[in-house]
Design a protein around this motif. Structure first.
Motif, PDB file in Angstrom:
ATOM      1  N   GLU A  45      36.469  63.276  13.717  1.00  0.00           N
ATOM      2  CA  GLU A  45      37.691  62.653  14.214  1.00  0.00           C
ATOM      3  C   GLU A  45      37.370  61.354  14.932  1.00  0.00           C
ATOM      4  O   GLU A  45      36.304  61.193  15.524  1.00  0.00           O
ATOM      5  CB  GLU A  45      38.436  63.602  15.166  1.00  0.00           C
ATOM      6  CG  GLU A  45      37.722  63.882  16.464  1.00  0.00           C
ATOM      7  CD  GLU A  45      38.580  64.651  17.466  1.00  0.00           C
ATOM      8  OE1 GLU A  45      39.764  64.938  17.166  1.00  0.00           O
ATOM      9  OE2 GLU A  45      38.078  64.950  18.562  1.00  0.00           O
ATOM     10  N   TYR A  59      42.079  56.791  19.628  1.00  0.00           N
ATOM     11  CA  TYR A  59      42.608  57.654  18.579  1.00  0.00           C
ATOM     12  C   TYR A  59      42.800  59.086  19.064  1.00  0.00           C
ATOM     13  O   TYR A  59      43.499  59.854  18.440  1.00  0.00           O
ATOM     14  CB  TYR A  59      41.673  57.656  17.376  1.00  0.00           C
ATOM     15  CG  TYR A  59      41.526  56.308  16.715  1.00  0.00           C
ATOM     16  CD1 TYR A  59      40.269  55.752  16.518  1.00  0.00           C
ATOM     17  CD2 TYR A  59      42.633  55.594  16.269  1.00  0.00           C
ATOM     18  CE1 TYR A  59      40.123  54.524  15.894  1.00  0.00           C
ATOM     19  CE2 TYR A  59      42.496  54.365  15.646  1.00  0.00           C
ATOM     20  CZ  TYR A  59      41.244  53.831  15.454  1.00  0.00           C
ATOM     21  OH  TYR A  59      41.099  52.618  14.842  1.00  0.00           O
ATOM     22  N   THR A  60      42.139  59.443  20.138  1.00  0.00           N
ATOM     23  CA  THR A  60      42.213  60.798  20.668  1.00  0.00           C
ATOM     24  C   THR A  60      42.819  60.749  22.076  1.00  0.00           C
ATOM     25  O   THR A  60      42.211  60.189  22.987  1.00  0.00           O
ATOM     26  CB  THR A  60      40.809  61.441  20.719  1.00  0.00           C
ATOM     27  OG1 THR A  60      40.265  61.466  19.402  1.00  0.00           O
ATOM     28  CG2 THR A  60      40.875  62.854  21.260  1.00  0.00           C
ATOM     29  N   ASP A  61      44.007  61.326  22.215  1.00  0.00           N
ATOM     30  CA  ASP A  61      44.712  61.235  23.490  1.00  0.00           C
ATOM     31  C   ASP A  61      43.928  61.859  24.640  1.00  0.00           C
ATOM     32  O   ASP A  61      43.994  61.382  25.770  1.00  0.00           O
ATOM     33  CB  ASP A  61      46.082  61.915  23.374  1.00  0.00           C
ATOM     34  CG  ASP A  61      47.046  61.116  22.528  1.00  0.00           C
ATOM     35  OD1 ASP A  61      48.044  61.705  22.059  1.00  0.00           O
ATOM     36  OD2 ASP A  61      46.807  59.911  22.327  1.00  0.00           O
ATOM     37  N   PRO A 108      45.074  51.245  12.592  1.00  0.00           N
ATOM     38  CA  PRO A 108      45.969  51.993  13.487  1.00  0.00           C
ATOM     39  C   PRO A 108      45.644  53.478  13.561  1.00  0.00           C
ATOM     40  O   PRO A 108      45.971  54.126  14.555  1.00  0.00           O
ATOM     41  CB  PRO A 108      47.355  51.754  12.878  1.00  0.00           C
ATOM     42  CG  PRO A 108      47.097  51.372  11.461  1.00  0.00           C
ATOM     43  CD  PRO A 108      45.783  50.653  11.459  1.00  0.00           C
ATOM     44  N   LYS A 109      45.032  54.011  12.528  1.00  0.00           N
ATOM     45  CA  LYS A 109      44.590  55.404  12.551  1.00  0.00           C
ATOM     46  C   LYS A 109      43.124  55.452  12.163  1.00  0.00           C
ATOM     47  O   LYS A 109      42.627  54.583  11.476  1.00  0.00           O
ATOM     48  CB  LYS A 109      45.432  56.245  11.588  1.00  0.00           C
ATOM     49  CG  LYS A 109      46.878  56.395  12.026  1.00  0.00           C
ATOM     50  CD  LYS A 109      47.617  57.359  11.114  1.00  0.00           C
ATOM     51  CE  LYS A 109      49.065  57.549  11.591  1.00  0.00           C
ATOM     52  NZ  LYS A 109      49.806  58.527  10.743  1.00  0.00           N
ATOM     53  N   ALA A 110      42.461  56.497  12.624  1.00  0.00           N
ATOM     54  CA  ALA A 110      41.019  56.606  12.398  1.00  0.00           C
ATOM     55  C   ALA A 110      40.736  57.331  11.099  1.00  0.00           C
ATOM     56  O   ALA A 110      40.960  58.526  10.997  1.00  0.00           O
ATOM     57  CB  ALA A 110      40.369  57.345  13.554  1.00  0.00           C
ATOM     58  N   TYR A 111      40.259  56.593  10.140  1.00  0.00           N
ATOM     59  CA  TYR A 111      39.820  57.188   8.890  1.00  0.00           C
ATOM     60  C   TYR A 111      38.349  56.870   8.700  1.00  0.00           C
ATOM     61  O   TYR A 111      37.932  55.717   8.816  1.00  0.00           O
ATOM     62  CB  TYR A 111      40.629  56.643   7.712  1.00  0.00           C
ATOM     63  CG  TYR A 111      42.084  57.053   7.729  1.00  0.00           C
ATOM     64  CD1 TYR A 111      43.070  56.090   7.933  1.00  0.00           C
ATOM     65  CD2 TYR A 111      42.472  58.368   7.545  1.00  0.00           C
ATOM     66  CE1 TYR A 111      44.412  56.448   7.950  1.00  0.00           C
ATOM     67  CE2 TYR A 111      43.809  58.730   7.567  1.00  0.00           C
ATOM     68  CZ  TYR A 111      44.772  57.767   7.769  1.00  0.00           C
ATOM     69  OH  TYR A 111      46.087  58.126   7.795  1.00  0.00           O
ATOM     70  N   ASP A 114      37.414  53.984   6.505  1.00  0.00           N
ATOM     71  CA  ASP A 114      37.635  52.609   6.942  1.00  0.00           C
ATOM     72  C   ASP A 114      36.374  51.959   7.494  1.00  0.00           C
ATOM     73  O   ASP A 114      36.376  50.765   7.787  1.00  0.00           O
ATOM     74  CB  ASP A 114      38.724  52.566   8.012  1.00  0.00           C
ATOM     75  CG  ASP A 114      40.108  52.743   7.422  1.00  0.00           C
ATOM     76  OD1 ASP A 114      41.018  53.167   8.156  1.00  0.00           O
ATOM     77  OD2 ASP A 114      40.277  52.465   6.220  1.00  0.00           O
TER      78      ASP A 114
END
Length: 128
Positions: A45, A59-61, A108-111, A114
């Motif tokens: 993640e 990316y992780t709250d 914007p999101k963790a992939y 990417d």
């Protein structure tokens, strides 16, 4: 492009270790750098990302108020300062890099896809 993550180990809950990600073969200041983690039995993640401008995206709250990222351009190294660690932070932590032209910051999101270059990971074990 090579990355070397270090600084992991066994830490007591509440501890504040700092992970390092040393880059070689490229200048980290011109790359998007991501920190990811993979807990036992779970998928990798995204934790956070920092773009060329120095702006970080979390990316992780659960780490927003506890983890910070910084860089030392002279050493071509990124740092992940982790504070108030919890047992659920136990994971192998990876740094990754991806070049983008222009002013691109972070996705914007963790992939995982990417980021094209990855370090070998460093294990952080948090004991309760």
């Amino acid at each position: 492009v090579q990355l070397q993550a270090s600084g992991g180990g066994l830490v007591q809950a509440g501890g504040s270790p700092r992970l390092s990600c040393a880059g070689s073969g490229f200048l980290m200041d011109y790359y998007t750098i991501g920190w990811f983690r993979q807990a036992p039995g779970k998928e990798r993640e995204g934790v956070l990302c920092i773009g060329k401008s120095g702006v970080a995206i979390y990316y992780t709250d659960s780490v927003k108020d506890r983890f910070t990222v910084s860089r030392d351009s002279a050493k071509n190294t990124m740092y992940l300062q982790m504070n108030s660690l919890k047992p659920e932070d136990t994971a192998v932590y990876y740094c990754a890099a991806q070049y983008h032209s222009g002013d691109y910051g972070c996705p914007p999101k963790a992939y995982v896809a990417d980021f094209g270059s990855w370090g070998q990971g460093t294990l952080v074990t948090v004991s309760s």
